[in-house]
Write an enzyme that holds these catalytic residues in place. Structure first.
Site, PDB file in Angstrom:
ATOM      1  CG  ASP A 171     -91.405 -88.717  18.154  1.00 17.57           C
ATOM      2  OD1 ASP A 171     -90.302 -89.223  17.925  1.00 17.57           O
ATOM      3  OD2 ASP A 171     -92.084 -88.106  17.292  1.00 17.57           O
ATOM      4  CG  ASP A 179     -82.819 -75.923  15.002  1.00 19.56           C
ATOM      5  OD1 ASP A 179     -83.151 -77.119  14.871  1.00 19.56           O
ATOM      6  OD2 ASP A 179     -81.772 -75.444  14.530  1.00 19.56           O
ATOM      7  CD  GLU A 236     -88.753 -86.431  15.858  1.00 23.07           C
ATOM      8  OE1 GLU A 236     -87.747 -87.103  16.119  1.00 23.07           O
ATOM      9  OE2 GLU A 236     -89.841 -86.918  15.538  1.00 23.07           O
ATOM     10  CG  HIS A 277     -83.215 -77.514  10.088  1.00 21.53           C
ATOM     11  ND1 HIS A 277     -82.341 -77.434  11.138  1.00 21.53           N
ATOM     12  CD2 HIS A 277     -83.450 -78.839   9.871  1.00 21.53           C
ATOM     13  CE1 HIS A 277     -82.044 -78.654  11.536  1.00 21.53           C
ATOM     14  NE2 HIS A 277     -82.694 -79.515  10.789  1.00 21.53           N
ATOM     15  CG  ASN A 296     -87.470 -79.473  10.511  1.00 26.42           C
ATOM     16  OD1 ASN A 296     -87.206 -78.440  11.107  1.00 26.42           O
ATOM     17  ND2 ASN A 296     -87.112 -80.664  10.962  1.00 26.42           N
TER      18      ASN A 296
END
Ligand SMILES: Nc1nc2c(ncn2[C@@H]2O[C@H](COP(=O)(O)OP(=O)(O)OP(=O)(O)O)[C@@H](O)[C@H]2O)c(=O)[nH]1
Length: 316
Positions: free
Chosen positions: A187, A204, A230, A200, A195
């Site tokens: 993770d 990505d 994630e 955002h 973010n």
């Protein structure tokens, strides 16, 4: 009149028709056969089929013809088993992926007055269009299947596929005593901040870079996918904890070693990893994911950017 009608039909019907005697001498050769082979009826009639077309699969075809003479029954071949008998060109676009006209054939016994078979007539159907359509359909279905297993953002496997592969691995283990595998869960650390700080789209991009970096470290047999948000999962068949720990450490380093470039920004990233092994004889094999998750949580609790191997002590 009747003969004229028969000749007309035999030559104008859009199907190949030819007849052979038991020695494979050609008795009839219609216009379709002449047009596609480039050999006229005058040249063909009286000639031996296999001398005229040495590329024909003689052993197989003569056996097929012989069986019609002996058994006095119809016989068939389909393009799906044998794509073509004659190497006839076709006029379809190359994109169809077919090199020659695809053919279905029917072999018919021709009986004389005393009921004996003295000739075999072969009908040859051009099924190239069907074959192209079927191949395109299969290709499309294959792609659909592939897309349904992929994560849209990163292109790696998705949760659906990981779950299916996990079940397969469990089945493999129940079948083979020596089967085992390791699960790595990881993770990204403080991803919410990525973010929040960079937007955002930057988040990505980080997920895409993570996927592509990890892909470079894997073996062909390793299964890697995005488990959710994630969080990522790896299934490593026939890999014990020691081997998987090396792989996990390699992943940890490759992720934190270099920041992710996003426009002008350099985004520092790292991940916390947890792993657990599953082997045949394990009391509760599906627990391996839970255990890897506990190990991952332990990595988070102990400073992040860490690899933790599951042991019963960490769960307490
Ligand atoms: N950009 C982007 N963000 C995602 C995606 N999926 C999940 N996230 C974000 O991932 C973040 C996960 O945050 P948290 O679960 O709080 O965890 P974290 O910030 O990584 O902190 P720790 O895991 O404790 O280190 C949330 O902000 C989600 O919105 C995605 O597809 N794209």
């Amino acid at each position: 009149m009747q003969q004229r009608l028969c000749d007309f039909i035999v030559n104008e019907v859009g199907v190949g028709i030819f007849s052979l005697d038991q020695e494979h001498e050609i008795l009839l050769w219609n216009r379709f056969m002449a047009q596609h082979s480039g050999i006229s009826a005058e040249q063909a009639i009286g000639a031996n089929l296999f001398e005229l077309f040495p590329e024909l699969p003689q052993k197989w075809l003569s056996k097929k013809i012989e069986s019609v003479f002996v058994l006095k029954n119809f016989a068939f071949t389909s393009w799906e088993q044998r794509p073509y008998l004659f190497k006839f060109p076709h006029n379809r676009p190359i994109t169809g992926g077919m090199d020659f006209m695809q053919q279905n054939t029917t072999f018919m016994p021709v009986r004389n007055e005393s009921g004996e078979v003295d000739a075999v007539t072969v009908n040859l159907f051009d099924v190239t269009d069907n074959a192209i359509a079927q191949n395109l359909l299969q290709e499309a279905m294959g792609k659909l299947e592939e897309y349904s297993n992929r994560d849209g953002l990163t292109g790696i496997y998705n949760r659906r596929y990981l779950d299916a592969r996990f079940t397969q691995e469990l089945e493999r283990m129940s079948r083979y005593q020596a089967a085992f595998f390791t699960v790595i869960l990881f993770d990204l650390d403080r991803f919410k901040q990525v973010n929040d700080n960079y937007g955002h789209l930057a988040g990505d991009e980080v997920l895409r870079v993570v996927a592509s970096r990890v892909l470079t470290t894997l073996r062909d047999t390793d299964v890697f996918g995005r488990y959710g948000g994630e969080e990522f999962m790896l299934l490593l068949p026939q890999t014990d904890l020691a081997g998987a720990e090396i792989a996990a450490e390699r992943i940890r380093v490759i992720l934190c070693d270099q920041p992710v470039q996003f426009g002008e920004s350099k985004i520092k990233i790292s991940a916390s990893l947890g792993l657990s092994e599953c082997h045949s004889g394990a009391i509760e094999p599906p627990k391996v994911i839970e255990e890897a998750d506990m190990a991952l949580y332990f990595s988070k609790q102990n400073g992040r950017n860490l690899v933790t191997v599951y042991s019963p002590e960490i769960s307490s």
